[in-house]
Design an enzyme around this catalytic site. Sequence first.
Site, PDB file in Angstrom:
ATOM      1  N   LYS A  39     -17.351  21.068  16.471  1.00  0.00           N
ATOM      2  CA  LYS A  39     -16.070  21.284  15.953  1.00  0.00           C
ATOM      3  C   LYS A  39     -14.873  22.851  17.111  1.00  0.00           C
ATOM      4  O   LYS A  39     -13.973  22.838  16.625  1.00  0.00           O
ATOM      5  CB  LYS A  39     -15.962  22.620  14.602  1.00  0.00           C
ATOM      6  CG  LYS A  39     -16.998  21.934  13.872  1.00  0.00           C
ATOM      7  CD  LYS A  39     -16.277  20.719  13.152  1.00  0.00           C
ATOM      8  CE  LYS A  39     -17.195  20.129  12.242  1.00  0.00           C
ATOM      9  NZ  LYS A  39     -16.679  18.572  11.521  1.00  0.00           N
ATOM     10  N   LYS A  70      -9.235  20.865  18.987  1.00  0.00           N
ATOM     11  CA  LYS A  70     -10.039  20.051  19.368  1.00  0.00           C
ATOM     12  C   LYS A  70      -9.864  19.486  20.420  1.00  0.00           C
ATOM     13  O   LYS A  70     -10.273  18.692  21.616  1.00  0.00           O
ATOM     14  CB  LYS A  70     -10.893  19.235  18.426  1.00  0.00           C
ATOM     15  CG  LYS A  70     -11.483  20.125  16.948  1.00  0.00           C
ATOM     16  CD  LYS A  70     -11.758  18.718  15.756  1.00  0.00           C
ATOM     17  CE  LYS A  70     -12.436  20.175  14.920  1.00  0.00           C
ATOM     18  NZ  LYS A  70     -12.395  19.360  13.443  1.00  0.00           N
ATOM     19  N   GLU A 130     -10.748  11.222  12.454  1.00  0.00           N
ATOM     20  CA  GLU A 130     -10.038  10.533  11.945  1.00  0.00           C
ATOM     21  C   GLU A 130      -8.924  10.831  11.512  1.00  0.00           C
ATOM     22  O   GLU A 130      -7.654  10.081  11.171  1.00  0.00           O
ATOM     23  CB  GLU A 130     -10.892   9.708  11.091  1.00  0.00           C
ATOM     24  CG  GLU A 130     -11.626   9.041  11.079  1.00  0.00           C
ATOM     25  CD  GLU A 130     -12.375   7.786   9.934  1.00  0.00           C
ATOM     26  OE1 GLU A 130     -12.352   6.363   9.718  1.00  0.00           O
ATOM     27  OE2 GLU A 130     -12.927   8.271   8.899  1.00  0.00           O
TER      28      GLU A 130
END
Length: 218
Positions: A15, A75, A166
């Site tokens: 994360k 990220k 996604e």
Amino acid sequence: MMNIAEIALTRHATKAFDPTRKIPADVVNQIETLLRFGPSSTNSQPWHFFIAESDEGKARIAQAVQGTYSSNDPKIRNASHVVVFCTRATLDDAHLSALLDQETSDGRLRSDESRANYHRTRSFYVDMHRFERRDVQHWMEKQVYLAVGTLLLGAGALGIDACPIEGFDQIVLDEVLGLHERGLVSSVIVALGYRSGEDFNAQLPKSRLPAEAVITRL
């Protein structure tokens, strides 16, 4: 001998990445090999991979993770490398011919007969998904996700942290990378690098349903 189960037990969706740590070039080469040599139905290889290493490249991809998807921005920007998995818009005759030529060049198809037989077999499945099931795009994307799984497990074996993403605006990403002009659509992003101390997921135990709930032995 490598304990592949241990890798499955210890890898996780990272994360938060350490922006100061970069994946060595020799390891990046191995990652590229994992991508190219992932399995696909009938060796159809209906994919293309964009790999961003530079800040500029990652910033282009990050344009697709604003607004609703903004939690994925750091990220992508802080990862060492980011892979965009793309699916072909169609399995056309040109691609099928290119596959045959490459398989012949690589020595898999050593006679005109074997070349014709393999082309006939692959075309049978491609046409089944084109015309009967009418799900060729879905079928191709299944193959792309096989490549995602190969990368995630392989990255774990290489000591690389990864996060599949996604949550992005496909329309924006396709436009930024000019995918439609190349006959491609974006499917999923994977950020790669090394976790930072802010990666809360690294401290949490993995959780999966028990074996008896998901495995039936016949």
